[in-house]
Scaffold this motif. Structure first.
Motif, PDB file in Angstrom:
ATOM      1  N   ARG A   1      29.262   6.456  19.147  1.00 10.36           N
ATOM      2  CA  ARG A   1      28.917   5.546  20.400  1.00 10.36           C
ATOM      3  C   ARG A   1      30.318   4.905  20.491  1.00 10.36           C
ATOM      4  N   ARG A   2      31.046   4.388  19.715  1.00 14.25           N
ATOM      5  CA  ARG A   2      32.110   3.501  19.648  1.00 14.25           C
ATOM      6  C   ARG A   2      33.210   4.397  20.385  1.00 14.25           C
TER       7      ARG A   2
ATOM      8  N   LYS B   1      41.203   4.933  33.110  1.00 13.24           N
ATOM      9  CA  LYS B   1      40.451   3.668  32.417  1.00 13.24           C
ATOM     10  C   LYS B   1      39.594   3.771  31.119  1.00 13.24           C
ATOM     11  N   THR B   2      38.690   4.695  31.592  1.00 14.49           N
ATOM     12  CA  THR B   2      37.818   5.206  30.619  1.00 14.49           C
ATOM     13  C   THR B   2      38.428   5.558  29.066  1.00 14.49           C
ATOM     14  N   ILE B   3      39.170   6.419  29.394  1.00 15.17           N
ATOM     15  CA  ILE B   3      39.891   7.054  28.219  1.00 15.17           C
ATOM     16  C   ILE B   3      40.665   5.769  27.419  1.00 15.17           C
ATOM     17  N   LEU B   4      41.454   4.767  28.029  1.00 11.73           N
ATOM     18  CA  LEU B   4      42.012   3.770  27.244  1.00 11.73           C
ATOM     19  C   LEU B   4      40.978   2.871  26.681  1.00 11.73           C
ATOM     20  N   VAL B   5      39.849   2.654  27.686  1.00 12.26           N
ATOM     21  CA  VAL B   5      38.712   1.770  27.049  1.00 12.26           C
ATOM     22  C   VAL B   5      38.182   2.317  25.630  1.00 12.26           C
ATOM     23  N   VAL B   6      37.892   3.560  25.560  1.00 10.84           N
ATOM     24  CA  VAL B   6      37.537   4.428  24.427  1.00 10.84           C
ATOM     25  C   VAL B   6      38.568   4.278  23.377  1.00 10.84           C
ATOM     26  N   VAL B   7      39.601   4.631  23.771  1.00  6.77           N
ATOM     27  CA  VAL B   7      40.823   4.413  22.737  1.00  6.77           C
ATOM     28  C   VAL B   7      40.902   3.097  21.905  1.00  6.77           C
TER      29      VAL B   7
ATOM     30  N   ALA C   1      32.301  -1.158  23.317  1.00  4.64           N
ATOM     31  CA  ALA C   1      31.227  -0.299  22.710  1.00  4.64           C
ATOM     32  C   ALA C   1      30.569  -0.897  21.599  1.00  4.64           C
ATOM     33  N   CYS C   2      29.111  -0.554  21.263  1.00 11.77           N
ATOM     34  CA  CYS C   2      28.427  -0.957  20.354  1.00 11.77           C
ATOM     35  C   CYS C   2      28.556  -0.302  19.169  1.00 11.77           C
TER      36      CYS C   2
END
Length: 175
Positions: A75-76, A163-169, A174-175
């Motif tokens: 999930r993270r 932006k999603t890729i940056l947030v995930v990296v 994320a929980c």
């Protein structure tokens, strides 16, 4: 990536590799969404034992005890979402769109909420790029989805993907 994820899921909590759930897509049509399983096998039957920390027509708990150790990592890193590319290939979802709700959520919708079903749901979108698990108010999610629909363009979609890729990296939200 499938093989290491499959082995990790099985060693952590034996059972099915994938989790399938009915969601509502474009114009409320139901479809089966696919994810790598991130919770224990009987998680749906135990949902009533977990406190909902969200407000409105969604369910969230940042310390949900049903999530496995491997599931927390999946999930993270958003790796649990990879099987949704199958939904995209089938035409049920888009790469970018609104959050796909469950039928139980849709039963409680008012007219404003239904507007978010005027586009295909996406693997990512405003909610995932601008809050992920930190947005726990359903009305805020609806506002993000409606903003996405008003501002839609190919360039906007590309920006949300980046932006999603940056947030995930950065593992932000994320929980």
């Amino acid at each position: 990536m499938l093989l290491p994820i499959a082995v990790a899921i099985y060693l952590d909590n034996p059972g099915p590799l994938f989790y399938c759930q009915t969601r509502c897509g474009y114009r409320g049509q139901s479809f089966r969404i696919w994810k790598f399983r991130s919770m224990i096998v009987n998680a749906d039957q135990l949902k009533h034992t977990v406190v909902n920390q969200a407000k409105g027509h969604i369910f969230k708990n940042d310390r949900d005890p049903r999530i496995t150790k491997v599931g927390r990592f999946l999930r993270r890193t958003s790796l649990d979402e990879l099987p949704q590319f199958w939904n995209v290939l089938k035409g049920e979802m888009s790469l970018v769109g609104t959050r796909p709700p469950t039928p139980d959520e849709v039963k409680k919708y008012n007219n404003r909420h239904w507007k978010r079903l005027d586009v295909k749901p996406g693997i990512t979108g405003e909610w995932q790029a601008n809050g992920r698990s930190s947005v726990t108010n359903f009305e805020d999610i609806v506002n993000l989805d409606l903003r996405y629909m008003e501002q839609w363009s190919i360039a906007y979609d590309l920006g949300l993907i980046l932006k999603t890729i940056l947030v995930v990296v950065k593992r932000k939200g994320a929980c």
